[in-house]
Design a protein around this motif. Structure first.
Motif, PDB file in Angstrom:
ATOM      1  N   ALA A 123       0.497   3.995  -1.329  1.00 51.54           N
ATOM      2  CA  ALA A 123      -0.223   5.568   0.100  1.00 51.54           C
ATOM      3  C   ALA A 123       0.377   5.595   0.875  1.00 51.54           C
ATOM      4  O   ALA A 123       1.115   7.189   1.038  1.00 51.54           O
ATOM      5  N   ASP A 173       0.758  -1.071   0.249  1.00 47.42           N
ATOM      6  CA  ASP A 173       0.043  -0.075   0.071  1.00 47.42           C
ATOM      7  C   ASP A 173       0.839   0.616  -0.035  1.00 47.42           C
ATOM      8  O   ASP A 173       1.183   1.753   1.235  1.00 47.42           O
ATOM      9  N   GLY A 178       0.627  10.276  -0.541  1.00 47.53           N
ATOM     10  CA  GLY A 178      -0.345  10.186  -1.756  1.00 47.53           C
ATOM     11  C   GLY A 178      -1.321  10.306  -0.859  1.00 47.53           C
ATOM     12  O   GLY A 178      -2.335   9.944   0.319  1.00 47.53           O
ATOM     13  N   ILE A 179      -2.952  10.240  -1.189  1.00 51.32           N
ATOM     14  CA  ILE A 179      -4.023  10.223  -0.797  1.00 51.32           C
ATOM     15  C   ILE A 179      -4.737   9.201  -1.244  1.00 51.32           C
ATOM     16  O   ILE A 179      -4.595   8.396  -2.046  1.00 51.32           O
ATOM     17  N   HIS A 180      -6.244   8.437  -1.129  1.00 52.64           N
ATOM     18  CA  HIS A 180      -6.588   7.594  -1.054  1.00 52.64           C
ATOM     19  C   HIS A 180      -8.316   7.577  -1.978  1.00 52.64           C
ATOM     20  O   HIS A 180      -8.889   7.675  -1.617  1.00 52.64           O
ATOM     21  N   MET A 181      -7.361   7.816  -3.004  1.00 50.31           N
ATOM     22  CA  MET A 181      -8.290   7.809  -4.004  1.00 50.31           C
ATOM     23  C   MET A 181      -9.363   7.037  -3.774  1.00 50.31           C
ATOM     24  O   MET A 181     -10.771   7.366  -4.313  1.00 50.31           O
ATOM     25  N   SER A 182     -10.197   6.084  -3.297  1.00 50.96           N
ATOM     26  CA  SER A 182     -10.935   5.261  -3.420  1.00 50.96           C
ATOM     27  C   SER A 182     -11.270   5.230  -2.408  1.00 50.96           C
ATOM     28  O   SER A 182     -12.420   5.359  -2.386  1.00 50.96           O
ATOM     29  N   ARG A 183     -11.241   5.698  -0.995  1.00 48.53           N
ATOM     30  CA  ARG A 183     -12.302   6.136  -0.094  1.00 48.53           C
ATOM     31  C   ARG A 183     -12.860   7.438  -1.577  1.00 48.53           C
ATOM     32  O   ARG A 183     -14.249   7.594  -0.819  1.00 48.53           O
TER      33      ARG A 183
HETATM   34  N1  LIG Z   1      -3.148   8.780  -4.549  1.00 49.22           N
HETATM   35  C1  LIG Z   1      -2.951   8.764  -5.854  1.00 49.22           C
HETATM   36  N2  LIG Z   1      -2.939   6.754  -6.228  1.00 49.22           N
HETATM   37  C2  LIG Z   1      -3.090   7.013  -7.429  1.00 49.22           C
HETATM   38  C3  LIG Z   1      -3.043   7.432  -8.397  1.00 49.22           C
HETATM   39  N3  LIG Z   1      -3.676   7.107  -9.604  1.00 49.22           N
HETATM   40  C4  LIG Z   1      -3.636   5.316  -9.535  1.00 49.22           C
HETATM   41  N4  LIG Z   1      -3.906   5.883  -7.520  1.00 49.22           N
HETATM   42  C5  LIG Z   1      -4.606   3.858  -7.977  1.00 49.22           C
HETATM   43  O1  LIG Z   1      -5.692   4.563  -7.213  1.00 49.22           O
HETATM   44  C6  LIG Z   1      -5.690   3.187  -5.794  1.00 49.22           C
HETATM   45  C7  LIG Z   1      -6.491   3.129  -5.222  1.00 49.22           C
HETATM   46  O2  LIG Z   1      -6.213   3.321  -4.072  1.00 49.22           O
HETATM   47  P1  LIG Z   1      -6.630   3.812  -2.436  1.00 49.22           P
HETATM   48  O3  LIG Z   1      -7.369   4.515  -2.015  1.00 49.22           O
HETATM   49  O4  LIG Z   1      -5.061   4.241  -1.646  1.00 49.22           O
HETATM   50  O5  LIG Z   1      -6.869   2.352  -2.608  1.00 49.22           O
HETATM   51  P2  LIG Z   1      -6.673   1.555  -1.193  1.00 49.22           P
HETATM   52  O6  LIG Z   1      -5.092   1.527  -0.369  1.00 49.22           O
HETATM   53  O7  LIG Z   1      -7.098  -0.440  -1.640  1.00 49.22           O
HETATM   54  O8  LIG Z   1      -7.682   2.079  -0.464  1.00 49.22           O
HETATM   55  P3  LIG Z   1      -7.573   1.877   0.885  1.00 49.22           P
HETATM   56  O9  LIG Z   1      -7.111   0.300   2.124  1.00 49.22           O
HETATM   57  O10 LIG Z   1      -8.729   2.209   2.227  1.00 49.22           O
HETATM   58  O11 LIG Z   1      -6.544   2.195   1.823  1.00 49.22           O
HETATM   59  C8  LIG Z   1      -4.246   2.373  -5.738  1.00 49.22           C
HETATM   60  O12 LIG Z   1      -4.638   1.350  -6.566  1.00 49.22           O
HETATM   61  C9  LIG Z   1      -3.280   3.088  -6.694  1.00 49.22           C
HETATM   62  O13 LIG Z   1      -2.569   3.044  -7.404  1.00 49.22           O
HETATM   63  C10 LIG Z   1      -2.033   8.723  -8.075  1.00 49.22           C
HETATM   64  O14 LIG Z   1      -1.977   9.524  -8.597  1.00 49.22           O
HETATM   65  N5  LIG Z   1      -2.708   9.410  -6.823  1.00 49.22           N
END
Ligand SMILES: Nc1nc2c(ncn2[C@@H]2O[C@H](COP(=O)(O)OP(=O)(O)OP(=O)(O)O)[C@@H](O)[C@H]2O)c(=O)[nH]1
Length: 306
Positions: free
Chosen positions: A9, A7, A61-66
């Motif tokens: 991020a 992870d 970075g931030i957590h885009m999926s959230r």
């Molecule tokens: N921060 C960031 N994420 C990106 C970017 N481009 C694509 N992503 C993708 O967005 C996806 C979601 O990120 P997260 O929200 O951290 O996903 P996650 O770790 O499964 O979710 P959490 O467990 O909630 O942290 C990741 O697979 C990143 O690679 C970018 O430019 N910046």
């Protein structure tokens, strides 16, 4: 055995440290149930831009999926209101502890409205491009609604020049003659009578207003109706001949330069309840290949700028 996924991020080092004003996603396709005063709840297909700031200088970075999933909850479980939009922003910030303390969302969609014809009693659909922008910064909720309103503008200068040609044609036709009512009446109804017509153009008023932060509901219909009533010549949906004639009359009685349209709307919004307003008038000229444009804002120090 479950594989543990990296992870980055959370764990990777930033290539370059520093804060960011906004980071997030653009153009997310998002069906929403839009709720606004005086309208049935309407499904719209929005394009969403979703952002948080990044104040943590070291974080990768931030957590885009959230952000995406909070918008998905709005789409699947809620209607779009000022309250639910604020909840989305709160959830953006709550899901980014130690990373972000500000959030913003921009929703753009076409809002179809049933619009009545001018005289014939018919109705038709007219679609209005709407953008709602909401932000939560230092716990301050800001809400902005923008709408594009299309109308017809007939050039007052061209109308005066056309009238002069009509007068000249009248002189040529009737000079030295005893005036006969029937003859003049018939002549006025002929193409020789109306020898010139003024040019008019499809025009767009782009209006942005700031809503009070404690707004309980959107009222897009009031914004659209008051603007169209002020301009008097909105583009029509259903049109029978009687409607077209009324439209011609309204155009003739509401000749306007872009300055006239901007001043009328400025006067309207000066006495409105909106906290701030921004007006951009575009007259897509049929005389020129370029446009006539006018801007007006309320003029607040921290408000809209042109
Ligand atoms: N921060 C960031 N994420 C990106 C970017 N481009 C694509 N992503 C993708 O967005 C996806 C979601 O990120 P997260 O929200 O951290 O996903 P996650 O770790 O499964 O979710 P959490 O467990 O909630 O942290 C990741 O697979 C990143 O690679 C970018 O430019 N910046």
């Amino acid at each position: 055995m479950q594989t543990i996924m990296p992870d980055i991020a959370d764990t990777a080092e930033a290539l370059q440290t520093g804060t960011l004003d906004w980071v997030g996603m653009g153009n997310i396709e998002l069906p929403l149930l839009f709720s606004s005063k005086g309208l049935s709840d309407t499904t719209v297909i929005a394009k969403a831009d979703a952002f948080v700031n990044l104040y943590n200088e070291q974080a990768k970075g931030i957590h885009m999926s959230r952000l995406f999933l909070a918008l998905d909850t709005l789409s699947c479980e809620q209607t779009l209101t000022p309250t639910t939009l604020k909840q989305v922003l709160e959830s953006f910030i709550a899901s980014h502890q130690d990373l972000s303390n500000a959030a913003k969302v921009v929703l753009s969609f076409e809002l179809p409205l049933r619009r009545p014809s001018l005289l014939s009693g018919k109705q038709g659909w007219k679609s209005y491009p709407v953008t709602i922008t909401a932000s939560l910064i230092n716990n301050h909720y800001q809400l902005e609604v923008s709408v594009d309103i299309t109308y017809s503008s007939t050039c007052p200068c061209s109308a005066a020049l056309a009238r002069q040609l009509i007068q000249q044609a009248f002189t040529e036709q009737f000079a030295q003659q005893q005036l006969n009512f029937e003859q003049v009446h018939d002549w006025l109804g002929s193409t020789q009578g109306i020898v010139a017509t003024p040019h008019s153009q499809r025009s767009v008023a782009n209006i942005k207003v700031k809503l009070p932060s404690d707004s309980q509901e959107f009222d897009i219909l009031a914004l659209i109706n008051s603007t169209e009533n002020e301009l008097k010549t909105p583009v029509q949906a259903a049109v029978k001949r009687e409607d077209e004639q009324e439209f011609a009359r309204l155009n003739g009685q509401n000749l306007m330069f872009c300055e006239d349209a901007a001043r009328k709307l400025k006067a309207l919004f000066e006495v409105s309840h909106y906290q701030d307003y921004y007006i951009k008038i575009n007259h897509y000229e049929s005389l020129h290949a370029h446009d006539a444009v006018a801007y007006a804002v309320k003029g607040l120090a921290q408000g809209y700028q042109v």
